[in-house]
Design an enzyme around this catalytic site. Sequence first.
Site, PDB file in Angstrom:
ATOM      1  CB  SER A   1      34.716  24.323  29.489  1.00 45.45           C
ATOM      2  OG  SER A   1      33.337  24.031  29.523  1.00 45.45           O
TER       3      SER A   1
ATOM      4  CE1 TYR B   1      33.733  27.983  33.776  1.00 42.03           C
ATOM      5  CE2 TYR B   1      32.683  27.032  31.846  1.00 42.03           C
ATOM      6  CZ  TYR B   1      33.488  26.894  32.956  1.00 42.03           C
ATOM      7  OH  TYR B   1      34.053  25.675  33.242  1.00 42.03           O
TER       8      TYR B   1
END
Length: 180
Positions: A72, A85
């Site tokens: 990501s 995250y």
Amino acid sequence: REAFLAAVAGVGRLDALVNNAMLIRYDPIEQVTEATVDRMMAIGLKGALWGVQALLRQMDPAQGAVVLNLASPTGERGFPGTAVYSMVKAGIASLTRTLAAELGPRGVRVNALAPASIPTPGAVAITPREEYERRAVRFPLRRIGREEDAVMAALYLLGDASSFVTGEILHVDGGFLASA
């Protein structure tokens, strides 16, 4: 590991692995708990590692295999509330490069796909679709991603067209990181 073994039992042998499992939690750093960190690391990072081990145990060494990890842009650029995250996704990027170097001589290609702002059903459960639409102006392409954008990139990385590509992180982000 158990899910992988069940899949192999159903089809006989797998030549590709997509590591996409992740628990998504966005919390301010003061609210992050050890339990959340442990669970996100177990699913996102350990799950990828155990999946690769399972693939290696059953792959045909003469044919090789392909691993596609889901990274990501948050693993490369800071965003408030995404500490855990981001940490996991940065780990996935590092794992991708490391495994590409280690497993390349064994015929295993390892790459990562790093999509941004794609309102999948799971993502919309956390962030309303309207927020995705507001984000479009921050992307050079002036739109958010579509599921098929990520799917087509994944098919490229998993297929023969990318047979000389390994250790790469393909950003499917409408130019977001390039313009940030």
